[in-house]
Design a protein around this motif. Sequence first.
Motif, PDB file in Angstrom:
ATOM      1  N   GLU A 113       0.956  -1.538  -0.150  1.00  0.00           N
ATOM      2  CA  GLU A 113       0.202   0.005  -0.250  1.00  0.00           C
ATOM      3  C   GLU A 113       0.811   1.166  -0.130  1.00  0.00           C
ATOM      4  O   GLU A 113       1.909   0.895   0.109  1.00  0.00           O
ATOM      5  CB  GLU A 113      -1.173  -0.134   1.309  1.00  0.00           C
ATOM      6  CG  GLU A 113      -1.634  -1.243   1.149  1.00  0.00           C
ATOM      7  CD  GLU A 113      -2.634  -0.882   2.871  1.00  0.00           C
ATOM      8  OE1 GLU A 113      -3.253  -1.582   3.282  1.00  0.00           O
ATOM      9  OE2 GLU A 113      -1.907  -0.085   3.639  1.00  0.00           O
ATOM     10  N   CYS A 123      -2.581   1.296  -4.728  1.00  0.00           N
ATOM     11  CA  CYS A 123      -1.602  -0.387  -3.273  1.00  0.00           C
ATOM     12  C   CYS A 123      -1.043  -1.089  -5.137  1.00  0.00           C
ATOM     13  O   CYS A 123      -1.478  -0.539  -5.958  1.00  0.00           O
ATOM     14  CB  CYS A 123      -2.764  -1.535  -3.203  1.00  0.00           C
ATOM     15  SG  CYS A 123      -4.414  -2.109  -4.630  1.00  0.00           S
ATOM     16  N   ARG A 147      -2.617   0.396  -8.382  1.00  0.00           N
ATOM     17  CA  ARG A 147      -4.382   0.401  -8.832  1.00  0.00           C
ATOM     18  C   ARG A 147      -5.020   1.014  -7.799  1.00  0.00           C
ATOM     19  O   ARG A 147      -4.034   1.158  -7.117  1.00  0.00           O
ATOM     20  CB  ARG A 147      -4.438  -0.600  -9.520  1.00  0.00           C
ATOM     21  CG  ARG A 147      -4.585  -1.662  -8.093  1.00  0.00           C
ATOM     22  CD  ARG A 147      -4.755  -3.303  -8.404  1.00  0.00           C
ATOM     23  NE  ARG A 147      -5.509  -4.302  -7.427  1.00  0.00           N
ATOM     24  CZ  ARG A 147      -4.686  -4.765  -6.837  1.00  0.00           C
ATOM     25  NH1 ARG A 147      -3.529  -4.708  -7.236  1.00  0.00           N
ATOM     26  NH2 ARG A 147      -4.580  -5.551  -5.312  1.00  0.00           N
ATOM     27  N   ASP A 149      -7.864   0.027  -7.271  1.00  0.00           N
ATOM     28  CA  ASP A 149      -9.066  -0.268  -6.625  1.00  0.00           C
ATOM     29  C   ASP A 149      -9.111  -1.382  -6.283  1.00  0.00           C
ATOM     30  O   ASP A 149      -8.054  -2.192  -6.428  1.00  0.00           O
ATOM     31  CB  ASP A 149      -9.713  -0.380  -8.232  1.00  0.00           C
ATOM     32  CG  ASP A 149     -10.568   0.586  -8.529  1.00  0.00           C
ATOM     33  OD1 ASP A 149     -10.399   1.680  -8.321  1.00  0.00           O
ATOM     34  OD2 ASP A 149     -10.274   0.010 -10.557  1.00  0.00           O
ATOM     35  N   ASP A 150      -9.981  -2.348  -5.848  1.00  0.00           N
ATOM     36  CA  ASP A 150      -9.756  -3.527  -4.954  1.00  0.00           C
ATOM     37  C   ASP A 150      -8.370  -3.507  -4.337  1.00  0.00           C
ATOM     38  O   ASP A 150      -7.362  -4.919  -4.271  1.00  0.00           O
ATOM     39  CB  ASP A 150      -9.396  -4.639  -6.195  1.00  0.00           C
ATOM     40  CG  ASP A 150     -10.584  -5.249  -6.628  1.00  0.00           C
ATOM     41  OD1 ASP A 150     -11.947  -4.610  -6.528  1.00  0.00           O
ATOM     42  OD2 ASP A 150     -10.970  -4.972  -8.292  1.00  0.00           O
ATOM     43  N   CYS A 151      -8.822  -2.456  -3.396  1.00  0.00           N
ATOM     44  CA  CYS A 151      -7.046  -2.351  -2.432  1.00  0.00           C
ATOM     45  C   CYS A 151      -8.321  -2.759  -0.498  1.00  0.00           C
ATOM     46  O   CYS A 151      -8.428  -1.819  -0.608  1.00  0.00           O
ATOM     47  CB  CYS A 151      -6.580  -1.432  -2.172  1.00  0.00           C
ATOM     48  SG  CYS A 151      -5.459  -0.423  -3.997  1.00  0.00           S
ATOM     49  N   GLN A 152      -7.225  -3.313  -0.191  1.00  0.00           N
ATOM     50  CA  GLN A 152      -7.469  -4.189   1.048  1.00  0.00           C
ATOM     51  C   GLN A 152      -6.712  -2.826   2.047  1.00  0.00           C
ATOM     52  O   GLN A 152      -5.753  -3.478   2.449  1.00  0.00           O
ATOM     53  CB  GLN A 152      -7.665  -5.675   0.787  1.00  0.00           C
ATOM     54  CG  GLN A 152      -8.519  -5.800   0.491  1.00  0.00           C
ATOM     55  CD  GLN A 152      -8.449  -7.347   0.998  1.00  0.00           C
ATOM     56  OE1 GLN A 152      -8.563  -7.779   1.386  1.00  0.00           O
ATOM     57  NE2 GLN A 152     -10.293  -7.879   0.160  1.00  0.00           N
TER      58      GLN A 152
END
Length: 154
Positions: A113, A123, A147, A149-152
Motif C-alpha cells: 500500500e 496499492c 491500482r 481499485d480492489d485495495c484492502q
Amino acid sequence: MKFLFSILMLGFSVTITAQDFFTEADAKGLIDTFFEGFHKGDTLLMQSVLAENVVLQSASVNREGKNVLSVTPMSGFLKSIGSRPEDQVWKEKLLGYEVQIDGNLAHVWTPYEFWYNGTFSHCGANAFTIAKLEEGWKIIHLIDSRRRDDCQQE
C-alpha cells in the motif's frame, strides 16, 4: 587419521558452502534496505543494494483504461527520492514477502500500500529480481503494479 582428516575437510567445505548460501532472510534484507533508503530519502543506501544497470518498470492502467508499461531511468527515480521536500512523507507499506531462490537468482514479490502524507494513495505489488554479481547480491530489476481499485487497506 585419514578418517579424522576426511571429517575435518567435510566440515570445512560445509562451512564454505553455508557462507555462500543466499537465504530468504538475505533477500528480505535487501528489500528492507531499499525501502529504508526510500523512506529516509537516502539514495546512497538505496544504491547500495542496486546493480549499476538496474531496470525500473511500472505496469498500470492509464486514464483511458489502457494497460501501460512504463520504464523509468533509475537515475531519475533516485533524483526524485533525493529531492523530495521534507514536508512530504512517502510510506510504502509492504504487506508480505514471497521469496524464491535458485542458485544465483532470486525473486521477491511484495504486495504493498502506498501512503502520501498519511493518506492512502494506491496499492499494488512489487516484483524484485535479485542476482549474485561480482560485487555481491544486487537488485537487477524492479517492476511494480499500481491500482486504486480492489485495495484492502490495513
